[in-house]
Design an enzyme around this catalytic site. Structure first.
Site, short mmCIF file in Angstrom:
data_model
loop_
_atom_site.label_atom_id
_atom_site.label_comp_id
_atom_site.label_asym_id
_atom_site.label_seq_id
_atom_site.Cartn_x
_atom_site.Cartn_y
_atom_site.Cartn_z
N CYS A 1 8.39 31.36 18.97
CA CYS A 1 9.59 31.84 19.67
C CYS A 1 9.32 32.15 21.13
O CYS A 1 10.25 32.23 21.93
CB CYS A 1 10.15 33.06 18.97
SG CYS A 1 9.09 34.52 19.15
N ARG B 1 18.74 41.38 25.03
CA ARG B 1 18.76 41.46 23.57
C ARG B 1 20.09 42.03 23.11
O ARG B 1 20.87 42.55 23.90
CB ARG B 1 17.61 42.35 23.08
CG ARG B 1 16.29 41.61 22.90
CD ARG B 1 15.39 42.34 21.91
NE ARG B 1 15.98 42.36 20.59
CZ ARG B 1 15.45 43.03 19.56
NH1 ARG B 1 14.34 43.74 19.73
NH2 ARG B 1 16.01 42.99 18.36
N LYS C 1 16.98 28.17 12.88
CA LYS C 1 16.06 28.26 14.00
C LYS C 1 15.20 29.52 13.94
O LYS C 1 14.18 29.60 14.61
CB LYS C 1 16.81 28.21 15.32
CG LYS C 1 17.59 29.46 15.65
CD LYS C 1 18.23 29.37 17.01
CE LYS C 1 18.87 30.69 17.39
NZ LYS C 1 17.90 31.79 17.45
N ASP C 2 15.62 30.51 13.14
CA ASP C 2 14.83 31.73 13.00
C ASP C 2 13.70 31.60 11.99
O ASP C 2 12.82 32.47 11.93
CB ASP C 2 15.73 32.89 12.57
CG ASP C 2 16.62 33.40 13.69
OD1 ASP C 2 16.34 33.06 14.86
OD2 ASP C 2 17.58 34.14 13.41
N ARG D 1 13.13 29.51 26.22
CA ARG D 1 13.54 28.10 26.30
C ARG D 1 14.72 27.95 27.25
O ARG D 1 14.73 27.07 28.12
CB ARG D 1 13.92 27.61 24.89
CG ARG D 1 14.58 26.23 24.87
CD ARG D 1 15.14 25.94 23.49
NE ARG D 1 16.11 26.93 23.06
CZ ARG D 1 17.38 26.96 23.45
NH1 ARG D 1 17.85 26.04 24.28
NH2 ARG D 1 18.19 27.90 23.01
N ARG D 2 15.73 28.80 27.08
CA ARG D 2 16.88 28.75 27.97
C ARG D 2 16.47 29.16 29.39
O ARG D 2 16.89 28.52 30.37
CB ARG D 2 17.99 29.68 27.46
CG ARG D 2 18.61 29.21 26.15
CD ARG D 2 19.62 30.22 25.64
NE ARG D 2 20.16 29.81 24.35
CZ ARG D 2 20.38 30.64 23.33
NH1 ARG D 2 20.09 31.91 23.43
NH2 ARG D 2 20.87 30.18 22.19
N ARG E 1 26.08 41.20 23.99
CA ARG E 1 25.77 40.29 25.09
C ARG E 1 27.02 39.92 25.89
O ARG E 1 26.99 39.87 27.12
CB ARG E 1 25.08 39.03 24.54
CG ARG E 1 23.75 39.35 23.89
CD ARG E 1 23.04 38.09 23.46
NE ARG E 1 21.83 38.43 22.71
CZ ARG E 1 20.77 37.64 22.60
NH1 ARG E 1 20.77 36.46 23.19
NH2 ARG E 1 19.73 38.01 21.91
#
Length: 318
Positions: A238, A145, A79-80, A127-128, A151
């Protein structure tokens, strides 16, 4: 025997993923050496990723190491990878996918529905952010981040009520027992390519291509191809709240590819969800068709509002 030099970022998740690939190559009889490569995104952990150039900041240093011959292959969270190809490199293998879903880690074992209105939820992804806001649960969603441990510490220390991360990363790091809810894609669609890895090599390196070819999983490649075509055709990156998930399912006439996607207003005030099915061998064509359907139904108007939103939330699960 020639040693395959595998380039990897230094984060715990990146080295875990790279070690997983290295172990499979070793089981095929290859000698593999991990080579750590420092990326701009790893060195600067405070500047919002959109200001640094998006998730590509985690890829560019590895691609330079490949192009310069310092490593023979590199492992990325798929996905990156930017959807625009680099003519110097090619994705020679897409191994079998891990869990593509997002996952909630909340205080006191709570699920999303159990979090009281006003609870703070951290995520590094527009997106989230958009999809969580669209659920109408009254949550306070804040940008975040850092690596997985950083996190999770925000929840354990009481600074946040919950965080949302990629399920695949938590599983790969052995942290799945901390998940309080695996988020149903019907609620929150993952990022295109989430949960999959990309093994990238130099485009002209036939020897390494042959070595990594057995790692390629055709079903996973078909799924992520369709998802990334949607993202590319929408010209979204992104900082755009776009989710997509393809799955190979059993249809009336055999295997078929089921593809779903969402484009959301960044504040969650509106979203557009569409789905199509087609043949796995026509994954790219299916992605083009779904992107066109989304655009015809107004996706561009939803995404255009992203320029006025907080660019500090950016897609990253590592």
């Amino acid at each position: 025997m020639t040693v395959l030099r595998l380039g990897t970022r230094r984060s715990a998740l990146a080295t875990t993923q790279s070690s997983w690939v290295a172990d499979r190559l070793r089981s095929l009889g290859h000698d593999v050496e991990l080579v750590e490569v420092s990326t701009q995104g790893d060195r600067d952990t405070t500047t919002p990723l959109a200001q640094l150039g998006g998730t590509g900041v985690f890829v560019s240093a590895l691609r330079e190491a490949l192009a310069e011959g310092r490593v023979d292959l590199a492992v990325h969270s798929l996905k990156d990878l930017p959807t625009a190809p680099d003519p110097r490199t090619t994705v020679a293998a897409v191994p079998v996918r891990e869990d593509a879903r997002d996952a909630l880690v909340a205080r006191d074992g709570l699920t999303l529905a159990e979090l009281p209105a006003g609870s703070t939820v951290g995520t590094g992804s527009p997106r989230r952010h958009a999809q969580l806001a669209a659920l109408g649960l009254g949550l306070e969603i804040t940008g975040l981040r850092g690596n997985v441990d950083t996190r999770l510490a925000h929840v354990h220390d009481g600074r946040l009520d919950a965080v949302v991360l990629a399920a695949a990363g938590l599983r790969r790091l052995g942290r799945a027992d901390e998940v309080t809810e695996w988020l149903d894609p019907l609620q929150v669609l993952p990022a295109p390519g989430q949960g999959a890895l990309a093994v990238e090599i130099r485009a002209d390196d036939a020897v390494t291509a042959a070595a990594v070819a057995p790692l390629d999983d055709p079903d996973t490649r078909a799924c992520v191809t369709a998802e990334r075509v949607v993202l590319a055709d929408l010209e979204a990156g992104c900082s755009a709240p776009v989710g997509a998930l393809a799955e190979v399912v059993e249809g009336m006439d055999g295997a078929e590819l089921s593809l779903r996607a969402v484009v959301a207003a960044p504040d969650g005030s509106a979203d557009l969800r569409r789905s199509l099915t087609g043949a796995p061998e026509e994954a790219a064509a299916l992605g083009h068709r779904l992107a066109r359907l989304l655009l015809d139904d107004g996706a561009a108007d939803l995404m255009s509002t992203s320029t006025s939103t907080d660019r500090s939330v950016t897609e990253r699960a590592q």
